[in-house]
Motif scaffolding. Sequence first.
Motif, mmCIF file in Angstrom:
data_model
loop_
_atom_site.group_PDB
_atom_site.id
_atom_site.type_symbol
_atom_site.label_atom_id
_atom_site.label_comp_id
_atom_site.label_asym_id
_atom_site.label_seq_id
_atom_site.Cartn_x
_atom_site.Cartn_y
_atom_site.Cartn_z
ATOM 1 N N SER A 1 0.724 -1.600 0.592
ATOM 2 C CA SER A 1 0.085 0.073 -0.226
ATOM 3 C C SER A 1 1.444 1.684 -0.368
ATOM 4 N N SER A 2 1.724 1.608 1.069
ATOM 5 C CA SER A 2 2.449 2.174 0.435
ATOM 6 C C SER A 2 4.367 2.196 1.439
ATOM 7 N N PRO A 3 4.157 2.193 1.364
ATOM 8 C CA PRO A 3 6.045 2.326 2.432
ATOM 9 C C PRO A 3 6.058 1.139 3.043
ATOM 10 N N SER B 1 -2.071 7.268 2.534
ATOM 11 C CA SER B 1 -1.662 7.498 2.039
ATOM 12 C C SER B 1 -2.655 9.130 1.768
ATOM 13 N N ARG C 1 6.458 -0.668 8.253
ATOM 14 C CA ARG C 1 6.129 0.385 9.283
ATOM 15 C C ARG C 1 4.711 -0.138 9.997
ATOM 16 N N HIS D 1 -6.512 -2.228 -8.738
ATOM 17 C CA HIS D 1 -5.256 -2.801 -9.298
ATOM 18 C C HIS D 1 -5.610 -4.539 -9.866
ATOM 19 N N LEU E 1 -2.177 3.301 8.783
ATOM 20 C CA LEU E 1 -2.156 4.404 7.635
ATOM 21 C C LEU E 1 -1.736 4.421 6.427
ATOM 22 N N TYR F 1 0.184 11.776 5.614
ATOM 23 C CA TYR F 1 -1.320 10.362 6.407
ATOM 24 C C TYR F 1 -2.058 10.773 7.154
ATOM 25 N N PRO G 1 -4.707 -1.556 6.061
ATOM 26 C CA PRO G 1 -3.181 -0.256 6.513
ATOM 27 C C PRO G 1 -4.012 0.508 7.217
ATOM 28 N N THR H 1 -8.864 3.231 0.090
ATOM 29 C CA THR H 1 -7.816 1.964 0.767
ATOM 30 C C THR H 1 -8.666 0.913 -0.565
#
Lengths: 479, 479
Positions: A85-87, B126, A204, B170, B124, B154, B122, B163
């Motif tokens: 999803s993000s880093p 973006s 993370r 995708h 978090l 974020y 997640p 999300t």
Amino acid sequence: MQPLLHRGGQRLVRCAPRALALVRRHGTDGRGTDHPAPPGAACTPSVPMVSRMYQPANLREGGQESELTCRSQRLMQQAGLIHPSSPGCYYYLPATVRAMEKLVRLIDQEMQAIGGQKLDMPSLCSAELWRTSERWDLMGKELFRLQDRHGADYCLGPTHEETVTTLVAHQASLSYRQLPLLLYQVTRKFRDEPKPRFGLLRGREFYMKDMYSFDVSEEAARRTYESVCHAYDMLFSRLGLRCVQVQADTGNIGGTLSHEFQLPADIGEDRLLVCGSCPFSANVETLPSGKTDCPRCHTGTLAESKGIEVGHTFYLGTKYSRIFNATFSNHQNQAVVSEMGCYGLGVTRILAAAVEVMSTEEAIRWPGLLSPYQVCIILPKKGSKVAEESGASAEGLVHALQESLPRLRGEVVLDDRNQMTIGKRLKDANRLGYPYVVVVGQGALEETPRFEVICQQTDETMFLSKDGLVDLLGRVETV
Amino acid sequence: MQPLLHRGGQRLVRCAPRALALVRRHGTDGRGTDHPAPPGAACTPSVPMVSRMYQPANLREGGQESELTCRSQRLMQQAGLIHPSSPGCYYYLPATVRAMEKLVRLIDQEMQAIGGQKLDMPSLCSAELWRTSERWDLMGKELFRLQDRHGADYCLGPTHEETVTTLVAHQASLSYRQLPLLLYQVTRKFRDEPKPRFGLLRGREFYMKDMYSFDVSEEAARRTYESVCHAYDMLFSRLGLRCVQVQADTGNIGGTLSHEFQLPADIGEDRLLVCGSCPFSANVETLPSGKTDCPRCHTGTLAESKGIEVGHTFYLGTKYSRIFNATFSNHQNQAVVSEMGCYGLGVTRILAAAVEVMSTEEAIRWPGLLSPYQVCIILPKKGSKVAEESGASAEGLVHALQESLPRLRGEVVLDDRNQMTIGKRLKDANRLGYPYVVVVGQGALEETPRFEVICQQTDETMFLSKDGLVDLLGRVETV
């Protein structure tokens, strides 16, 4: 509204008397109109079908550029188990959630067997607590920090020593009779890694089991420490993972005694020194550089290997309990500061590390207990002679498994993508790593139908009758 | 290391052949030295003991000032179920975690029955995603925002439309055959409420179940919408909670059709208008102010009541799928934008709302299925005649429950605080709301021992033999 529940093609149907009948009726077109059993009728839960499972292979990566830096990351992304999803942050797709829920049940069993009690602490941790322990500054950029609408400072908890010690300190009446107190949680943790990589191995945002112990004395705390290490050994042994317990650095957690639990692996980021003559092993960081003779037996030589850290234990002493005044009342009714320990397990990291060390370059292998599903039944190709004539025996098989093996409920999937050849689906099943693959082929047409069974963990193939298969699968361990 | 596992007083012991023997041997002094069964020996799991359970009553509040603004918050804090950490953030203590895990199992059953597949996204999120949907600005101060070490923006996800839609977008190869696709998660959510209050009813950090559906057409999406509403009805009916489905505003989520699931309660923050003549009901916000005639049947009058919102459903149309280009390929292999819905359940809020509406001012009552433990057995007071002579029958009782009712494993606790009178412990048991309380009293000394059983949900008391009790408890529903 009732019939809507049962419109075709849903992966699981509330009440499906005969799973296979449903497969054929709704098949792959998603437009069946089966009617529900009347409310209260006995239910045979139906079987998940591969055609409906959300396990998308090779999702596009959107804006993300991510190097597939190791085997587990590559295999897990390609098999629709995770998606970036993000880093350092991943979607855990349904099969991964199943594996993780199994791992959490195992962890619960082992932690509760030594007296662990499960709680759940907030992710938002007030800066005040972290300033009190001086880790607000010490943690630097690894801490995700934020302010609320009133300008108050928070961090997202990467670990919860401050939070749990404050909780225990709030109990005025904690008696020595209630110790050892072992509190743990399995929650999402946050750490702003400078270089997140290797998929779930260094993220993370990740799931961690963190346990905290409170004891009456150093001696008691060391006994608790040993019992947690033993529980970790039990866990890894049940998973079939070889794990080394190595002497470790205490880092910014603090304390005076610490061990890491390392899975030996080439891509491991930790360097270990292991003695050839005695059980001594240590993280390179804890020994003087260049040391090659064993500090315990003095005769053995230390050899270097690499490892993935999957667990970490710390004897903390009174570092946090003194700061937050976490005391208990002793026999003489005096307030005494508790002796603490803390113990972590990387939950999502264990999943990836297991895939990393057990898989081949092309095929995922799980610890048996964690496999998202235990059995995949491959139905014959549409239009084949077998497909036309094996209906009854395939149905009988599924029915027998459901009736005789309630423990495997939800663990058996049907590969109903019958427009594909059996060979192609076998390849898929191999890649995804179901421990048992059952093929409904020619043998299903015999008077006593027989099925091809591939045990993917041992690479054995056998031909079994329905009863033989029930017998074999009845021995599968589940959690 | 083995014996350490079994040092005295641990709440749960890996292998305890006879739980009560352990109670007496280790009792309340925490210093027993029982030896473990040999590895591989058959285990009878031992029973949690109240003296060792971490359920601290009346924890001090530290720096926190918190008004106990409603019944559920007051009862839950006083009973050691929750403890405030920062405003709107709570520790969920062990009994609450047990109740929540049961609720999550129920939700899993109901969501999977209609084809829901569980994933985990997640926290978090973006900023880029939220800017794309324009909610980055729209959400204002409700969004917790932060930057990572590289300065990237974020937010902490309060909901996951952006999300999940990105994920589905995708997948290049999503076929109409795979729809409806229902993806859900049960995760911690974050919302910077201006005035967090009422304990778990309005927090800043809370657990939510959020499901997202993808369909081939508006008609199909509306069928999915109905099936989710029906699953919600099933859930609340299994919980024994009366829930009203009301027409609602779509707020900042968007879409054209929306319902709230409201539990009527005096402290509810939502105002509802309910028709006296037909099933119509609506949130006040959705109707012109002062309206008292029913817009559906035109004959009934609308009466106002208050409610706690525990669920919310939205038909989204293509609002998000168009923005993120979430398409599927139809029969003609053309890319078509999916029709979406989203569906929330406040997990921690349901726990508190259930306690709010089911409890009295002094005593917690849970929906039977969610009660942290089903049965509490109160052992006789130390030094009493009963205590001296009832050992065998109490032990027999626990043994019978463990052997005959494996479903209740872990659901039976022993109140071993035998320095306290039975009366005082009965009061505690009433306050905590175990559905069944069993007292080992005088009757245990009869030739056929009998036990006093209080069914706290119905306020009935009866005297039952061991077999009668096994029979009664065998009918208890668990999840």
